[in-house]
Every structure is written in structure tokens, then in C-alpha cells.
Design a protein around this motif. Structure first.
Motif, PDB file in Angstrom:
ATOM      1  N   PHE A  26      33.525  48.487  48.642  1.00  0.00           N
ATOM      2  CA  PHE A  26      32.303  49.299  48.760  1.00  0.00           C
ATOM      3  C   PHE A  26      31.311  48.647  49.720  1.00  0.00           C
ATOM      4  CE2 PHE A  26      27.924  50.169  47.622  1.00  0.00           C
ATOM      5  CZ  PHE A  26      27.891  51.559  47.655  1.00  0.00           C
ATOM      6  N   VAL A  27      31.114  47.346  49.542  1.00  0.00           N
ATOM      7  CA  VAL A  27      30.097  46.667  50.360  1.00  0.00           C
ATOM      8  C   VAL A  27      30.473  46.720  51.838  1.00  0.00           C
ATOM      9  CG1 VAL A  27      28.963  44.452  50.802  1.00  0.00           C
ATOM     10  CG2 VAL A  27      29.248  45.245  48.475  1.00  0.00           C
ATOM     11  N   ILE A  65      20.495  52.683  45.839  1.00  0.00           N
ATOM     12  CA  ILE A  65      21.740  51.907  45.681  1.00  0.00           C
ATOM     13  C   ILE A  65      21.412  50.444  45.367  1.00  0.00           C
ATOM     14  CG2 ILE A  65      23.769  51.038  46.940  1.00  0.00           C
ATOM     15  CD1 ILE A  65      23.794  53.766  48.452  1.00  0.00           C
TER      16      ILE A  65
HETATM   17  C1  LIG Z   1      28.590  50.231  43.918  1.00  0.00           C
HETATM   18  C2  LIG Z   1      27.492  49.349  44.418  1.00  0.00           C
HETATM   19  N1  LIG Z   1      26.217  49.793  44.345  1.00  0.00           N
HETATM   20  C3  LIG Z   1      25.240  48.981  44.842  1.00  0.00           C
HETATM   21  C4  LIG Z   1      25.491  47.792  45.365  1.00  0.00           C
HETATM   22  C5  LIG Z   1      24.381  46.944  45.840  1.00  0.00           C
HETATM   23  N2  LIG Z   1      24.414  46.792  47.213  1.00  0.00           N
HETATM   24  C6  LIG Z   1      26.803  47.399  45.412  1.00  0.00           C
HETATM   25  N3  LIG Z   1      27.152  46.219  45.900  1.00  0.00           N
HETATM   26  N4  LIG Z   1      27.813  48.193  44.914  1.00  0.00           N
END
Ligand SMILES: Cc1ncc(CN)c(N)n1
Length: 553
Positions: A381-382, A471
């Protein structure tokens, strides 16, 4: 959206729910619910024989173009606090609601129906016409108060207007009603005010002798007289009348202030010293002042020391603290857009920041394999988050009049992501997670796709910034929860929690929030709506992401 809507009702009492809720919930009730049940009407004027559910005051019926009778029953297939439902409501039906409550003139799309159509509609969907209750008649009478000298006038006006056909009250009933009318003018004023976010309309049944609905509108007495003269325009006017835009100030202020005053009036400790209400507006000064007068009467009746002030500004962004008549021991609290959203969507927000996955870390009973799943998936994801944040940076550079340093704040975020990716690699090694072999799971794929969609240049900076803020903040609040004094977070997970739960990350999230609030202050309604929908999407994706990590998908 309104193309999907066949019919909508607006009803209910301002004292039970906010007007807006009434509008929306009733609207969805019909719009989304293929069964056309009325979700949010109270009382006893129309009774559903099947469920026993009662509705009072079917205040408005609007037929919008190209109706589709879908079979999706929102009430049964999505729980009230379900994220998807909230999204359906706020995204897909927002336009219809706006059409209903705010659109003016040409902009508003309505189709007028005759009364019989309306009646047939109720019958078709299992509603039964019943006689109006005393309480409704009473309510109607109090609502007419501002334009009627006496209740007798009111009754005779009704009879006259409908040639005595529809309002055929017997002498006893009239007596009862008179008994119910409070003699005291102030009290009458207050009950009027209390109930009369709407004024009623009474519409005739063609050949029978009962009123079939008490119509809620907020129209002024002058309109009332003209309305009374034409029975079909009842319908047109009633539709128009429900548009809240012009009256919304009055409605909103009164609905909120009156509940507040009532609560304050019965509070003993500490007693209320003075209630100061300041109405801020860009137009409609007279209307606000009238509202102030009504509220003063109400406060007087409740014995509340009260003052009402009006502030006019060309634009809401021009409002500043100096405009308020505040003394040294008072402060002005400004409720920002994000604050409003977080209050409004509190349960969703808590769902994302107090998810069972997070609670299991905090309570020390996390299943380590779930943690490892999260770690691997979040690394993916990051990586997808980086181009998204970079796009926000670009938009900030291009789109903001950056005297306030948006670019610097966001640039800090981009830089921190470099660190974050290294941290994931290190952590994965520590836990024996092979990052190169991680396959993104469905919830992750969908979240990444959502991020990608936000990268599009068509997505406004303000909207993308909301997603960015949300987020980051959800992680901050979630992991900070695991670091609170009474938490039992396992020591080996503390570092993870520190990464997002630490104070300086919290400050960074606050800076993002300030950016968002500042940007939204000058945003159009359309952008604000999109931004709110985006926030809800983020909340949903975050919950799904935790669910996925927790092994719930
Ligand atoms: C799913 C998710 N959401 C938020 C973040 C915070 N950047 C993250 N690392 N991953």
C-alpha cells in the motif's frame, strides 16, 4: 442521481430530528427503498397496516424525473451505520437531496402530481388514510398562529377555502381544540416557534370530509393566503415551499437553538448566565433578525437571559473574530468543515480508528500472523501511496495560493515516505516476511486503485488533500490508541505503533487538517460534497484494510 428516484416524502418533526435528517432519511426511505416505505415519519396520520408503522405529516411529495422502481431496500440490506449505506446516501443521493432542499427556480427538477395520484400512491404502498389526530390539528393550529389572529379565523379560512368540504370539524372537536390552545401569547409563540419550522398546509380530499395531510412548509403568511385560494397549486407551492435554501437559516437556527434552549432551561447546575447566539450570513439579514426575535420570545418564555446578534459578511471566509461582540472572558469557537464531518461520521470514523485489529494490538491479544499479513500488505500500500502523495504535492504547487506553506507540509510527507519504506523492509526482515512474494489482497488492490483514481488531474487539490489527511490521520489515531497508558500493546509491536502514533506525526496530521480546512473554506458546495464523499471512501477502505489484515475477508 435524481433520475433514479421516483418519489420522495419529507416528513417528521423538527423536534425529533433535524430538518435535514428528515429530508434525507425520508427521501432515502423512498428513493432507495424499492418498497417505498417511509422511514422517518412519525405519528398517526397514515398507518401501515402490515407493519403497524405510523407516519404523521407526510409533508412533501416530490416526483422526480424518470423514476425507476428498484428492488433495493436500503433499510433491510444495509444497516443504518453501514459505511456503504452512508456512501450510497451521501454520494449517490446527494444531488437529489440538494435538488429537493436547496435547488431554486430552473435548477430544481420536479414533476407535479395531482392529489389523487398522491393518494393512490399511498394506497398502493399499503398506507391507509386515517383521520387526523387531535395533536396534529393542534399542531396545525399553532403553526398557523403567526398569520392567523385566532383559531376561529383559521378554521373558517379552511372551510372557506375548501368550500367546507374538507375541514368538517364538529363543534365538540373545535371545543377540544380550543381547550388545547394555550392562552398565553408567549407560550403560544414558543410552541409555534417550536413546531413551526414548518407552517402547515391542509389539502382537501376531493369529496370527503377529512384532511388527509398536514403539510409542512415554512412559508410566510402572505403565501398562505394565496395558497388557500388555489387548491391544485397547493401542490406546486408545497413542493416549492419545501425548498429550504431561503428558509434554511431560520430552520437551521431555530431547530438547533430551540433544543439547546430547552436543554439549558431545565439545567440547574450551573445555571445559565446568558445565552448569546450569533447568526452569520451572507444574505437574508431581515430573515435572520426575524428569527432572532422569535428566539428572544422563546428564551423569554423559558426565562433564559438571551441575546441575539447578526453578522453579515460578503463571504464566510471574511468572517473574523473581531466581528463578534465578545467580552474578555469569552472565546469564539469555530467549527471547521473537518470538525463537522468528524461529528457527522463519528461512528464510521471510530470504526476505522478503533477497529478490532487495532484493539487486539492494544489489548495485547493480537494474532501475530494477522500482524504479519498487515505488514506485508501495508508495504504494498505504502508503495502505491507514494505517487498519490506526490500528486497531491503537484496539485498543491499548482492549485493553492501557497502563502500558507501547503507545499512544505506535503513535501515533508513525501520525504517521510522514503523512511517508511525502509522501515517496512527492516520490519519485514525482523518478522520473516518475504516482501517480494506478497500478493496484494482484494481490499488492498481496491484501495490502491482508489488512490490511483485520485491521482487524476481531474480530482481537485482540495479533494485529494482530504484523502491525504484522512489516510494519515486514521493511522495516527489508531496507533496512538495502542500507546495510551492503559494499553497492553506487546513490547515487540510498540515500535510499529510509535511510527504513526507518535506526537510529531500527530502534529503533521494537524497541519494536514489545517490545510484541508483552509482549502475547504473557499471551496464550492460541489467540491465540498465530493470531498466529503472521498473522506467516506477512505474510511471504508481503511476498515476493509483492517478487516483483510484481521483475516475477515
Ligand atoms: C492502509 C494504510 N492507511 C494509512 C497509512 C498511513 N500512511 C498506511 N500506511 N496504510
Amino acid at each position: 442521481m435524481s433520475n433514479d428516484v421516483l418519489l420522495s416524502f419529507v416528513g417528521g418533526f423538527p423536534d425529533k430530528r433535524s430538518v435535514c435528517n428528515n429530508v434525507c432519511e425520508s427521501f432515502y426511505g423512498v428513493a432507495i427503498d424499492g418498497c417505498y416505505r417511509l422511514l422517518n415519519n412519525y405519528g398517526n396520520e397514515f398507518e401501515r397496516p402490515d407493519t403497524g408503522r405510523k407516519t404523521e405529516e407526510v409533508d412533501d411529495v416530490t416526483v422526480l424525473k424518470n423514476g425507476v422502481e428498484g428492488n433495493l431496500c436500503l433499510a433491510t440490506c444495509m444497516k443504518r451505520n453501514c459505511v456503504s449505506r452512508e456512501i450510497v446516501e451521501s454520494v449517490y443521493f446527494a444531488e437529489g437531496i440538494r435538488n429537493m432542499v436547496a435547488a431554486e427556480g430552473e435548477e430544481r427538477r420536479v414533476r407535479y402530481v395531482k392529489f389523487d395520484v398522491w393518494r393512490a400512491f399511498f394506497v398502493r404502498y399499503g398506507m391507509e388514510e386515517v383521520e387526523l389526530s387531535m395533536s396534529s390539528l393542534y399542531q396545525a393550529s399553532t403553526r398557523f398562529h403567526p398569520c392567523m389572529e385566532s383559531f376561529d379565523d383559521y378554521l373558517s379560512e379552511l372551510n372557506e377555502s375548501f368550500n367546507g368540504r374538507c375541514y368538517n370539524l364538529s363543534g365538540d372537536k373545535i371545543k377540544d381544540l380550543k381547550r388545547l390552545m394555550p392562552g398565553n401569547r408567549i407560550m403560544r409563540e414558543s410552541s409555534t416557534t417550536y413546531a413551526s419550522s414548518y407552517l402547515p398546509m391542509v389539502a382537501p380530499r376531493s369529496n370527503e370530509s377529512s384532511i388527509i395531510s398536514v403539510k409542512g412548509s415554512g412559508r410566510k403568511s402572505a403565501d398562505y393566503h394565496s395558497f388557500m385560494k388555489h387548491s391544485l397549486p397547493v401542490y406546486k407551492r408545497s413542493l416549492k415551499a419545501f425548498r429550504v435554501q431561503k428558509r434554511s437559516i431560520d430552520l437551521a437556527i431555530r431547530a438547533q437553538c430551540i433544543s439547546l434552549m430547552q436543554a439549558l432551561a431545565i439545567r440547574e447546575n450551573p445555571p445559565i448566565e446568558r445565552l448569546k447566539i450569533t447568526a452569520i450570513g451572507t444574505t437574508l439579514r431581515t430573515k435572520m433578525e426575524q428569527t432572532g426575535k422569535r428566539l428572544s420570545c422563546f428564551a423569554q418564555a423559558l426565562n433564559i437571559p438571551f441575546s441575539f446578534n447578526t453578522i453579515m459578511a460578503t463571504h464566510l471566509k471574511d468572517i473574523n473574530q473581531d466581528m463578534f461582540d465578545i467580552t474578555e472572558d469569552e472565546t469564539v469557537a469555530k467549527i471547521t468543515v473537518t470538525e463537522t464531518w468528524l461529528r457527522k461520521h463519528r461512528h464510521l470514523y471510530d470504526g476505522a480508528t478503533r477497529h478490532p485489529f487495532i484493539c487486539s494490538i492494544r489489548d495485547g491479544n493480537i494474532d501475530i500472523s494477522a500482524f504479519k499479513t498487515w505488514l506485508g500488505q501495508d508495504y504494498i500500500f505504502v508503495r502505491a501511496f507514494v505517487p498519490f502523495v506526490a500528486s497531491v504535492l503537484t496539485k498543491a504547487y499548482k492549485g493553492s495560493d501557497d502563502g500558507n506553506g501547503d507545499v512544505e507540509v506535503i513535501l515533508g510527507g513525501v520525504a517521510a515516505l522514503h523512511d517508511e519504506i525502509s522501515w517496512f523492509k527492516k520490519e519485514a526482515f525482523k518478522w520473516g516476511v518475504q516482501l517480494s512474494s506478497i500478493v496484494p489482497q482484494k481490499a488492498n488492490q481496491e484501495y490502491c486503485r482508489f488512490l490511483e483514481s485520485l491521482i487524476s488531474p481531474e480530482v481537485e487539490y482540495k479533494v485529494a488533500a482530504v484523502a491525504f489527511w484522512a489516510i494519515e490521520t486514521i493511522y495516527q489515531e489508531s496507533f496512538a490508541h495502542c500507546l495510551e497508558d492503559d494499553s497492553k500493546t506487546p513490547p515487540e509491536l510498540k515500535e510499529t505503533c510509535q511510527r504513526w502514533g507518535n506526537e510529531s506525526f500527530g502534529q503533521y496530521c494537524n497541519s494536514l487538517r489545517n490545510i484541508v480546512d483552509r482549502q475547504l473554506e473557499k471551496a464550492s458546495d460541489d467540491v465540498i460534497t465530493k470531498a466529503e464523499a472521498t473522506l467516506l471512501r477512505v474510511l471504508e477502505h481503511e476498515v476493509d484494510f483492517w478487516n483483510m489484515s484481521h483475516g475477515r475477508t
